[in-house]
Design an enzyme around this catalytic site. Sequence first.
Site, PDB file in Angstrom:
ATOM      1  N   MET A   1      11.538  24.564   2.913  1.00  0.00           N
ATOM      2  CA  MET A   1      10.766  23.848   2.025  1.00  0.00           C
ATOM      3  C   MET A   1      11.691  22.846   0.883  1.00  0.00           C
ATOM      4  O   MET A   1      11.537  21.673   0.881  1.00  0.00           O
ATOM      5  CB  MET A   1       9.835  24.573   0.918  1.00  0.00           C
ATOM      6  CG  MET A   1       9.088  23.515   0.152  1.00  0.00           C
ATOM      7  SD  MET A   1       8.049  24.523  -1.176  1.00  0.00           S
ATOM      8  CE  MET A   1       6.747  25.484   0.013  1.00  0.00           C
TER       9      MET A   1
ATOM     10  N   TYR B   1      15.049  30.698   8.287  1.00  0.00           N
ATOM     11  CA  TYR B   1      13.794  31.338   8.717  1.00  0.00           C
ATOM     12  C   TYR B   1      13.793  31.713  10.067  1.00  0.00           C
ATOM     13  O   TYR B   1      13.937  30.683  11.138  1.00  0.00           O
ATOM     14  CB  TYR B   1      12.510  30.500   8.386  1.00  0.00           C
ATOM     15  CG  TYR B   1      12.331  30.658   6.601  1.00  0.00           C
ATOM     16  CD1 TYR B   1      11.800  31.883   6.298  1.00  0.00           C
ATOM     17  CD2 TYR B   1      12.296  29.438   6.045  1.00  0.00           C
ATOM     18  CE1 TYR B   1      11.595  32.081   4.986  1.00  0.00           C
ATOM     19  CE2 TYR B   1      12.025  29.704   4.682  1.00  0.00           C
ATOM     20  CZ  TYR B   1      11.527  30.721   4.205  1.00  0.00           C
ATOM     21  OH  TYR B   1      11.261  30.890   2.879  1.00  0.00           O
TER      22      TYR B   1
ATOM     23  N   LYS C   1       0.763  -1.211  -0.112  1.00  0.00           N
ATOM     24  CA  LYS C   1      -0.054  -0.048   0.002  1.00  0.00           C
ATOM     25  C   LYS C   1       0.933   1.351   0.015  1.00  0.00           C
ATOM     26  O   LYS C   1       2.054   1.066   0.270  1.00  0.00           O
ATOM     27  CB  LYS C   1      -0.732   0.016   1.302  1.00  0.00           C
ATOM     28  CG  LYS C   1      -0.092  -0.024   2.703  1.00  0.00           C
ATOM     29  CD  LYS C   1      -1.076  -0.290   3.515  1.00  0.00           C
ATOM     30  CE  LYS C   1      -0.186  -0.337   4.943  1.00  0.00           C
ATOM     31  NZ  LYS C   1      -1.266  -0.870   6.127  1.00  0.00           N
TER      32      LYS C   1
ATOM     33  N   ARG D   1     -10.918   0.105  14.569  1.00  0.00           N
ATOM     34  CA  ARG D   1     -10.482   0.928  13.532  1.00  0.00           C
ATOM     35  C   ARG D   1     -11.380   0.208  12.106  1.00  0.00           C
ATOM     36  O   ARG D   1     -12.183   1.086  11.698  1.00  0.00           O
ATOM     37  CB  ARG D   1      -8.930   0.691  13.097  1.00  0.00           C
ATOM     38  CG  ARG D   1      -8.545   1.460  11.971  1.00  0.00           C
ATOM     39  CD  ARG D   1      -7.032   1.362  11.956  1.00  0.00           C
ATOM     40  NE  ARG D   1      -6.714   0.158  11.207  1.00  0.00           N
ATOM     41  CZ  ARG D   1      -5.499  -0.125  10.742  1.00  0.00           C
ATOM     42  NH1 ARG D   1      -4.516   0.923  10.565  1.00  0.00           N
ATOM     43  NH2 ARG D   1      -4.931  -1.295  10.169  1.00  0.00           N
TER      44      ARG D   1
HETATM   45  C1  LIG Z   1      -0.477  -1.697   6.846  1.00  0.00           C
HETATM   46  C2  LIG Z   1      -0.915  -2.931   7.281  1.00  0.00           C
HETATM   47  C3  LIG Z   1      -0.239  -4.202   7.450  1.00  0.00           C
HETATM   48  C4  LIG Z   1       1.396  -4.137   7.376  1.00  0.00           C
HETATM   49  O1  LIG Z   1       1.998  -3.759   8.563  1.00  0.00           O
HETATM   50  P1  LIG Z   1       3.585  -3.561   8.783  1.00  0.00           P
HETATM   51  O2  LIG Z   1       3.695  -3.136  10.236  1.00  0.00           O
HETATM   52  O3  LIG Z   1       3.961  -2.332   7.825  1.00  0.00           O
HETATM   53  O4  LIG Z   1       4.019  -4.931   8.570  1.00  0.00           O
HETATM   54  C5  LIG Z   1      -0.796  -5.450   7.700  1.00  0.00           C
HETATM   55  N1  LIG Z   1      -2.154  -5.450   8.017  1.00  0.00           N
HETATM   56  C6  LIG Z   1      -2.936  -4.285   7.751  1.00  0.00           C
HETATM   57  C7  LIG Z   1      -4.328  -4.482   8.003  1.00  0.00           C
HETATM   58  C8  LIG Z   1      -2.292  -2.987   7.692  1.00  0.00           C
HETATM   59  O5  LIG Z   1      -3.318  -2.076   7.623  1.00  0.00           O
END
Ligand SMILES: *Cc1c(COP(=O)(O)O)cnc(C)c1O
Length: 376
Positions: free
Chosen positions: A307, A259, A41, A140
């Site tokens: 930046m 800055y 992701k 969540r």
């Molecule tokens: C992002 C995520 C993972 C991977 O987590 P890591 O800590 O990066 O290994 C696994 N399962 C879910 C549901 C996630 O959102």
Amino acid sequence: MAKFQCPSFSSQATIDLDAIRANYRAIGQHVGPAYCCAVVKADAYGLGARRVSAALHREGCRNFFVAQLCEAVDLHHSLPLDSTIFILNGLDPHGVPMCADRGFVPVLNSDSQLRAWRDHAAETGRRLPAVLQFDTGMSRLGLDAATAHILAEDTDFSREINLRMVMTHLACAEDREGDANAEQLRRFRELSALFPGIPVSIANSAGAALSHAFHLDFVRAGIGLYGVPIAHIGIAPVVALRARILQIREVDAGTRVGYGLTYAAAVPQRLATLAIGYADGWPRNLGGVGAAFYQETRLPIVGRVSMDSMTVDISSAPAATEGDFVDLLGPRQTLDDVAADAGTIPYEILTRLGARHARAYIEDGITTMLMPGEER
Ligand SMILES: *Cc1c(COP(=O)(O)O)cnc(C)c1O
């Protein structure tokens, strides 16, 4: 039309795909016979989902997790057909037909996602693949226990849905001492037992370091693949980052910098302005806290991070000259170090690095350079 290609770059990220593959093997061996899935992701945590996924496929990985439909679409054509792409956030309200037509597997997290997918299956007369996520305490994403019991009794459900996996996610996987993990595992076992024969998954990277009871059928590894150490598993570093020195100046005691003029040199100093700033994902709150490295020499950041640049004290690196590169991430300063200085987690440092760095991908020992903006 040939795309304009930038002839030079001022910062460079090196991404070692061989190390990612080695990390995949290491995690897989540690959790075996559980199967290691790759979480790619957010563009593989900023490292380039297409290249990372292709490398992992060569290493034998066939199951890939993204967060969003758009990420799945982007990845689709760069992965061989024997791969499966799972979508962690589940179904977009307007993405249901596309998700079904392309063969993506949504993680169904809510009753409305479940309803939409089942309706689409009934309407099109197709049995659609899905993962069910149950909320076992993190609050969540995920279905609740009542829904799990209803589904287990519902014969239409298994006619409409090809259930590929049942999963949950740990809230405190890094905490090996507390009892939150054991409680989530207990609740998950109760719910997953309602779906006999279906593969189960609970662990992320940190979960892979927990006892074997947490590995189940599938481990979903992200950050460990990308080089952040996991307890008990030999993880190789993956990312290096360096930036060019734009300008060097000698300043008198009392000279102020950056800055807000927040820094004043206490003694005469040699300062270098580096071509990296918060627009490159380098955290602004590292001003006055963080550092760069010239070989072994630590170069403290002085004043605020701008930046596109920031200034470091190079008084103790007399050999450094304009145009040289200094290291931001590497053996002397890891993602964990930078995250600690910035008061955040390595995930955030990694995912923010962004598109302005040139990229050097190493695979089979061969380096491929991509200039800033070039398609990854
Ligand atoms: C992002 C995520 C993972 C991977 O987590 P890591 O800590 O990066 O290994 C696994 N399962 C879910 C549901 C996630 O959102």
